[in-house]
Enzyme design. Sequence first.
Site, short mmCIF file in Angstrom:
data_model
loop_
_atom_site.label_atom_id
_atom_site.label_comp_id
_atom_site.label_asym_id
_atom_site.label_seq_id
_atom_site.Cartn_x
_atom_site.Cartn_y
_atom_site.Cartn_z
N TYR A 134 3.37 -32.94 -87.90
CA TYR A 134 2.78 -32.53 -86.73
C TYR A 134 1.31 -32.75 -86.86
O TYR A 134 0.68 -31.90 -87.77
CB TYR A 134 2.92 -30.86 -86.05
CG TYR A 134 2.13 -30.67 -84.79
CD1 TYR A 134 1.74 -31.81 -83.81
CD2 TYR A 134 2.17 -29.29 -84.38
CE1 TYR A 134 0.99 -31.64 -82.79
CE2 TYR A 134 1.54 -29.12 -83.25
CZ TYR A 134 1.02 -30.06 -82.29
OH TYR A 134 0.20 -29.89 -81.23
N LYS A 162 5.01 -35.82 -84.85
CA LYS A 162 4.44 -35.68 -83.38
C LYS A 162 3.01 -35.91 -83.56
O LYS A 162 2.44 -35.28 -84.38
CB LYS A 162 4.49 -34.15 -82.97
CG LYS A 162 3.85 -33.70 -81.72
CD LYS A 162 4.01 -32.03 -81.42
CE LYS A 162 3.27 -32.00 -79.98
NZ LYS A 162 3.18 -30.36 -79.80
#
Length: 294
Positions: A134, A162
């Site tokens: 992320y 992400k």
Amino acid sequence: MEFKGSYVALITPFTKNDEIDEDKIRELVHFHIENGTSGIVPCGTTGEYPTLSYEEHEKVIRVVMEEAKGKIQVIAGAGSNNTKRAIELTEYAKSLGADAALSTCPYYNKPTQRGIFEHYKAIADATKFPLMIYNVPGRTGVNIEPETVLKLTDLEEVVAIKEATGSLEQMIKIQELCGDRLAILSGEDHLILPMLSIGAKGVVSVVANILPAEMCNLIKAFEEKAYDKAFELHSKLYDISRNMFIEGNPVTVKAAMKILGLIDNDSVRLPLVSQEEKNNQKLKELFLKKGLIK
């Protein structure tokens, strides 16, 4: 396993006594199953994991897993700026049978690119479990550079990212370098359509907490090359997405969920505070305009 489609960055609902609302978590899991959400991401930023105790963090993931029952993917939030703690959380997610762990770039410490790589390598080596990294430099204070993302794909456990820099240029560079070596998911709701157009496989979405079916249908329309429909849904969701951060995340999305009747209590934990009424009114006006309330 494929990682694509609409993943909801699930809120953590609290009772009026500031305890985890287990019943509401179960209800929300079924809400997303019914609306076609591809996967649930509990205990991320939207899930207020920094203010959850270790026991609460594990409880939320366990409850989500109990209700998911293989009907929907679960990518368990397992991020920490303490590598040992990140390993512990990832091992816990693995023990429950989650599909992957969401592992944020270490925040506050501001590691070098080599430090970022070694952080993820340590998690991968210790757990042998699929990782969605992320990248959100607006919160962590450091960007995972595209060249580092490429190096991370040498770790077979790194299966997805992400990407929440808000930079299409960075997304393009990652796509050029990594190709099909990992799934790229948007971490910015308002950029889903342009990110899909340059190779993203889906989104980890805040707005999906309130409009899961619309988020799924946008991605499905794009996949089916129904571009007019995809743009129509993008246009509907764009203003809503841009207004989900009036007072930050998850303050505003919890307020929105209460307005729409999805939760009864929109409280958040300090240092966050619930949204001011004047901003609740702005949301109500927007939702009236969009036909979400009457």
